[in-house]
Design a protein around this motif. Sequence first.
Motif, PDB file in Angstrom:
ATOM      1  N   GLY A   1       0.835  -1.211   0.000  1.00 51.68           N
ATOM      2  CA  GLY A   1       0.000   0.000   0.000  1.00 51.68           C
ATOM      3  C   GLY A   1       0.863   1.252   0.000  1.00 51.68           C
ATOM      4  N   SER A   2       0.495   2.211   0.880  1.00 54.68           N
ATOM      5  CA  SER A   2       1.228   3.491   0.908  1.00 54.68           C
ATOM      6  C   SER A   2       2.230   3.542   2.066  1.00 54.68           C
ATOM      7  CB  SER A   2       0.233   4.642   1.026  1.00 54.68           C
ATOM      8  OG  SER A   2      -0.618   4.411   2.135  1.00 54.68           O
ATOM      9  N   SER A   3       2.673   2.383   2.523  1.00 49.62           N
ATOM     10  CA  SER A   3       3.615   2.329   3.657  1.00 49.62           C
ATOM     11  C   SER A   3       4.973   2.908   3.287  1.00 49.62           C
ATOM     12  CB  SER A   3       3.850   0.874   4.080  1.00 49.62           C
ATOM     13  OG  SER A   3       2.636   0.213   4.272  1.00 49.62           O
ATOM     14  N   LEU A   4       5.719   3.260   4.349  1.00 49.44           N
ATOM     15  CA  LEU A   4       7.099   3.732   4.193  1.00 49.44           C
ATOM     16  C   LEU A   4       7.908   2.648   3.462  1.00 49.44           C
ATOM     17  CD1 LEU A   4       8.501   6.262   5.503  1.00 49.44           C
ATOM     18  CD2 LEU A   4       9.274   4.742   7.307  1.00 49.44           C
ATOM     19  N   VAL A   5       8.670   3.051   2.462  1.00 49.71           N
ATOM     20  CA  VAL A   5       9.486   2.047   1.763  1.00 49.71           C
ATOM     21  C   VAL A   5      10.759   2.690   1.234  1.00 49.71           C
ATOM     22  CG1 VAL A   5       8.339   2.384  -0.478  1.00 49.71           C
ATOM     23  CG2 VAL A   5       9.431   0.198   0.010  1.00 49.71           C
ATOM     24  N   GLN A   6      11.812   1.920   1.163  1.00 46.01           N
ATOM     25  CA  GLN A   6      13.081   2.402   0.607  1.00 46.01           C
ATOM     26  C   GLN A   6      13.284   1.626  -0.692  1.00 46.01           C
ATOM     27  OE1 GLN A   6      14.940   4.535   2.884  1.00 46.01           O
ATOM     28  NE2 GLN A   6      16.331   4.995   1.198  1.00 46.01           N
ATOM     29  N   GLU A   7      12.692   2.156  -1.792  1.00 49.14           N
ATOM     30  CA  GLU A   7      12.693   1.444  -3.084  1.00 49.14           C
ATOM     31  C   GLU A   7      14.098   1.040  -3.531  1.00 49.14           C
ATOM     32  OE1 GLU A   7      10.244   0.505  -5.098  1.00 49.14           O
ATOM     33  OE2 GLU A   7       8.510   1.508  -4.161  1.00 49.14           O
TER      34      GLU A   7
ATOM     35  N   VAL B   1      -0.906  -3.698  11.484  1.00 51.50           N
ATOM     36  CA  VAL B   1      -2.025  -2.782  11.701  1.00 51.50           C
ATOM     37  C   VAL B   1      -1.902  -1.688  10.656  1.00 51.50           C
ATOM     38  CG1 VAL B   1      -3.176  -1.244  13.338  1.00 51.50           C
ATOM     39  CG2 VAL B   1      -2.012  -3.304  14.172  1.00 51.50           C
ATOM     40  N   VAL B   2      -2.972  -1.499   9.882  1.00 53.66           N
ATOM     41  CA  VAL B   2      -2.938  -0.511   8.792  1.00 53.66           C
ATOM     42  C   VAL B   2      -4.018   0.550   9.019  1.00 53.66           C
ATOM     43  CG1 VAL B   2      -2.058  -2.165   7.097  1.00 53.66           C
ATOM     44  CG2 VAL B   2      -4.531  -1.859   7.348  1.00 53.66           C
ATOM     45  N   ALA B   3      -3.874   1.666   8.303  1.00 51.49           N
ATOM     46  CA  ALA B   3      -4.888   2.727   8.332  1.00 51.49           C
ATOM     47  C   ALA B   3      -4.841   3.448   6.992  1.00 51.49           C
ATOM     48  CB  ALA B   3      -4.599   3.697   9.474  1.00 51.49           C
ATOM     49  N   PRO B   4      -5.909   4.181   6.654  1.00 52.55           N
ATOM     50  CA  PRO B   4      -5.916   4.851   5.347  1.00 52.55           C
ATOM     51  C   PRO B   4      -4.849   5.931   5.221  1.00 52.55           C
ATOM     52  CG  PRO B   4      -8.095   4.923   6.388  1.00 52.55           C
ATOM     53  CD  PRO B   4      -7.156   4.354   7.389  1.00 52.55           C
ATOM     54  N   GLU B   5      -4.424   6.509   6.361  1.00 51.60           N
ATOM     55  CA  GLU B   5      -3.399   7.577   6.287  1.00 51.60           C
ATOM     56  C   GLU B   5      -2.607   7.639   7.588  1.00 51.60           C
ATOM     57  OE1 GLU B   5      -6.221  10.543   5.468  1.00 51.60           O
ATOM     58  OE2 GLU B   5      -7.011  10.507   7.512  1.00 51.60           O
ATOM     59  N   PHE B   6      -1.524   8.410   7.568  1.00 55.29           N
ATOM     60  CA  PHE B   6      -0.708   8.595   8.766  1.00 55.29           C
ATOM     61  C   PHE B   6      -1.556   9.325   9.816  1.00 55.29           C
ATOM     62  CE2 PHE B   6       2.697  10.154  11.461  1.00 55.29           C
ATOM     63  CZ  PHE B   6       3.595   9.091  11.434  1.00 55.29           C
TER      64      PHE B   6
ATOM     65  N   ALA C   1      -4.108  -2.313  -1.105  1.00 56.88           N
ATOM     66  CA  ALA C   1      -3.511  -1.111  -1.714  1.00 56.88           C
ATOM     67  C   ALA C   1      -4.194   0.105  -1.091  1.00 56.88           C
ATOM     68  CB  ALA C   1      -3.742  -1.135  -3.209  1.00 56.88           C
ATOM     69  N   GLY C   2      -3.470   1.198  -0.959  1.00 57.48           N
ATOM     70  CA  GLY C   2      -4.081   2.424  -0.426  1.00 57.48           C
ATOM     71  C   GLY C   2      -4.068   2.488   1.090  1.00 57.48           C
ATOM     72  N   GLN C   3      -3.634   1.409   1.765  1.00 59.43           N
ATOM     73  CA  GLN C   3      -3.542   1.449   3.228  1.00 59.43           C
ATOM     74  C   GLN C   3      -2.067   1.537   3.616  1.00 59.43           C
ATOM     75  OE1 GLN C   3      -6.141   0.593   5.880  1.00 59.43           O
ATOM     76  NE2 GLN C   3      -7.597   1.299   4.349  1.00 59.43           N
ATOM     77  N   MET C   4      -1.833   2.116   4.808  1.00 59.46           N
ATOM     78  CA  MET C   4      -0.461   2.335   5.266  1.00 59.46           C
ATOM     79  C   MET C   4      -0.198   1.479   6.512  1.00 59.46           C
ATOM     80  SD  MET C   4       1.024   6.018   6.498  1.00 59.46           S
ATOM     81  CE  MET C   4       1.098   6.745   4.910  1.00 59.46           C
ATOM     82  N   GLY C   5       0.916   0.753   6.519  1.00 57.94           N
ATOM     83  CA  GLY C   5       1.256  -0.075   7.680  1.00 57.94           C
ATOM     84  C   GLY C   5       1.839   0.789   8.788  1.00 57.94           C
ATOM     85  N   LEU C   6       1.247   0.692   9.991  1.00 63.04           N
ATOM     86  CA  LEU C   6       1.654   1.609  11.062  1.00 63.04           C
ATOM     87  C   LEU C   6       2.043   0.905  12.363  1.00 63.04           C
ATOM     88  CD1 LEU C   6      -1.064   4.285  10.287  1.00 63.04           C
ATOM     89  CD2 LEU C   6       1.401   4.577   9.963  1.00 63.04           C
ATOM     90  N   ASP C   7       1.858  -0.430  12.412  1.00 66.69           N
ATOM     91  CA  ASP C   7       2.272  -1.172  13.619  1.00 66.69           C
ATOM     92  C   ASP C   7       2.292  -2.661  13.267  1.00 66.69           C
ATOM     93  OD1 ASP C   7       3.027  -1.665  16.243  1.00 66.69           O
ATOM     94  OD2 ASP C   7       1.046  -1.298  17.116  1.00 66.69           O
ATOM     95  N   ILE C   8       2.939  -3.446  14.129  1.00 66.20           N
ATOM     96  CA  ILE C   8       2.860  -4.899  13.947  1.00 66.20           C
ATOM     97  C   ILE C   8       1.551  -5.372  14.603  1.00 66.20           C
ATOM     98  CG2 ILE C   8       5.364  -5.230  13.762  1.00 66.20           C
ATOM     99  CD1 ILE C   8       5.364  -6.251  16.661  1.00 66.20           C
ATOM    100  N   GLY C   9       0.974  -6.443  14.081  1.00 71.25           N
ATOM    101  CA  GLY C   9      -0.333  -6.904  14.553  1.00 71.25           C
ATOM    102  C   GLY C   9      -0.237  -7.832  15.762  1.00 71.25           C
ATOM    103  N   PRO C  10      -1.405  -8.285  16.281  1.00 68.03           N
ATOM    104  CA  PRO C  10      -1.435  -9.092  17.513  1.00 68.03           C
ATOM    105  C   PRO C  10      -0.690 -10.426  17.414  1.00 68.03           C
ATOM    106  CG  PRO C  10      -3.660  -8.804  16.577  1.00 68.03           C
ATOM    107  CD  PRO C  10      -2.751  -7.904  15.814  1.00 68.03           C
ATOM    108  N   GLU C  11      -0.795 -11.118  16.260  1.00 72.91           N
ATOM    109  CA  GLU C  11      -0.081 -12.398  16.134  1.00 72.91           C
ATOM    110  C   GLU C  11       1.434 -12.157  16.127  1.00 72.91           C
ATOM    111  OE1 GLU C  11      -1.247 -15.419  16.414  1.00 72.91           O
ATOM    112  OE2 GLU C  11      -3.191 -14.456  16.740  1.00 72.91           O
ATOM    113  N   SER C  12       1.834 -11.079  15.484  1.00 73.12           N
ATOM    114  CA  SER C  12       3.267 -10.747  15.430  1.00 73.12           C
ATOM    115  C   SER C  12       3.776 -10.417  16.832  1.00 73.12           C
ATOM    116  CB  SER C  12       3.506  -9.549  14.512  1.00 73.12           C
ATOM    117  OG  SER C  12       2.836  -9.731  13.301  1.00 73.12           O
ATOM    118  N   ARG C  13       2.939  -9.716  17.624  1.00 71.93           N
ATOM    119  CA  ARG C  13       3.369  -9.362  18.991  1.00 71.93           C
ATOM    120  C   ARG C  13       3.695 -10.621  19.786  1.00 71.93           C
ATOM    121  NH1 ARG C  13      -1.905  -6.069  19.767  1.00 71.93           N
ATOM    122  NH2 ARG C  13      -1.658  -4.878  17.857  1.00 71.93           N
ATOM    123  N   LYS C  14       2.801 -11.636  19.634  1.00 72.66           N
ATOM    124  CA  LYS C  14       3.043 -12.898  20.360  1.00 72.66           C
ATOM    125  C   LYS C  14       4.319 -13.560  19.855  1.00 72.66           C
ATOM    126  CE  LYS C  14      -1.748 -14.052  20.716  1.00 72.66           C
ATOM    127  NZ  LYS C  14      -2.712 -14.853  20.004  1.00 72.66           N
ATOM    128  N   LEU C  15       4.470 -13.553  18.529  1.00 66.71           N
ATOM    129  CA  LEU C  15       5.648 -14.177  17.917  1.00 66.71           C
ATOM    130  C   LEU C  15       6.922 -13.497  18.419  1.00 66.71           C
ATOM    131  CD1 LEU C  15       6.930 -15.999  15.665  1.00 66.71           C
ATOM    132  CD2 LEU C  15       6.581 -14.085  14.088  1.00 66.71           C
TER     133      LEU C  15
END
Length: 403
Positions: free
Chosen positions: A239-245, A272-277, A298-312
């Motif tokens: 989506g629109s997440s931060l990326v270093q192409e 965890v995603v959201a439509p914008e920062f 597409a169009g969503q921005m990744g802003l945190d790791i999710g609950p399953e990732s937290r456990k992992l």
Amino acid sequence: MKTIDELLSEGVAGKRVFVRADLNVPLDGTRITDDGRIRAVLPTVKALADAGARVVVASHLGRPKGAPDPAFSLAPAAARLGELLGSDVPFATDTVGESARTTVAGLSDGQVAVVENLRFNAGETSKDDAERGAFADRLAALADVYVGDGFGAVHRKHASVFDLPARLPHYAGHLIATEVGVLRKLTDDVKRPYAVVLGGAKVSDKLAVIDQLLGKADRLLIGGGMVFTFLKAKGHEIGSSLVQEDQLPVVREYIERAEKSGVELVLPVDVVVAPEFPDLKTKAPGRPSTVAADAMPAGQMGLDIGPESRKLYASKIADAATVFWNGPMGVFEHPDFAEGTKAVAQALLDSQAFTVVGGGDSAAAVRILGFDENAFGHISTGGGASLEYLEGKTLPGLAALED
Ligand SMILES: Nc1ncnc2c1ncn2[C@@H]1O[C@H](COP(=O)(O)OP(=O)(O)OP(=O)(O)O)[C@@H](O)[C@H]1O
Ligand SMILES: O=C(O)[C@H](O)COP(=O)(O)O
């Protein structure tokens, strides 16, 4: 490296001592949201003032473009330093100009002043040795002795960090001595399994560090803004997440190298995603939703790791013997995206490992989210600095303090 203790035993009464600190604190307008870096330099500043020195404190704040910019003024940090010292701290509205010269000339023995942001001067960060040197000459005119205590900036080859100590008798302050002492434990004889948790937003700085860590750590847990360059490198939508192409080929090589060398490279399984920062000022609802890491819309921005990732991530931290953590797992400044960072902080506290938290923002996150900072093995004031130390690089600000 001579330390401040030697300087104090030689006597500093009446001498002008330049303290290069790292007062690069997080600000909300002019409000300091975490004063950890100011408190960290207090032992040095107090010791010098108590011994009768005329102390000139200097630092950068943020990344202004080599010219004055009120948004990056050190004035709030100077005011806070005065509160913490319980004394009046004069503030010079320039770094090496008329205001700085008058302020320093007006200091009495035992008094502390702060000069304006070093990076308001192009010479501070210039890549040109002569330009940096010329600025260092002007800084040197303000003092008789140099004390390096801005650990967070020792990885920068900047005039106040690298060139100035060559021009004055130079000593390491208490903070630098403590930081180096702890980080040495992670390089000389690290207890394994050794897990490194990396997050935050300075993606380009940190990707280079992974290159080195692949040969040193047993586990590398990736969070924060860096995640999305990895997910994209694996062919996923981000989506629109931060990326270093431009780093995608490098990251693909890291993934392959980790597989071959048996280093566990742990990426989030959900995000965890959201439509914008999110709006960090109003903290208006961030409209978060959780999606699988390999199915980001597409169009969503990744802003945190999710609950399953937290456990992992917590499970990978739980049985490590040493953990180094740099960089928040998400945009922790907004409550909708703070859970990943909280989970990692809690996992560090729950583990029996020797834990080091490195980074201005990670340390601030720990305190802002309400954790007891004393419960961690060590909280470093340096983000990039502690990472580059662990990489085994020669750090300009430490090399310059050596004789
Ligand atoms: N997914 C993300 N997208 C954008 N920004 C993010 C994301 N995850 C975390 N951040 C931001 O990263 C910032 C911290 O990153 P930074 O790399 O500066 O951390 P640090 O290494 O602890 O600090 P420093 O290098 O300043 O000492 C936070 O302000 C946080 O909001
Ligand atoms: O926040 C930091 O890591 C230090 O203050 C250095 O800042 P910089 O990355 O802007 O040089």
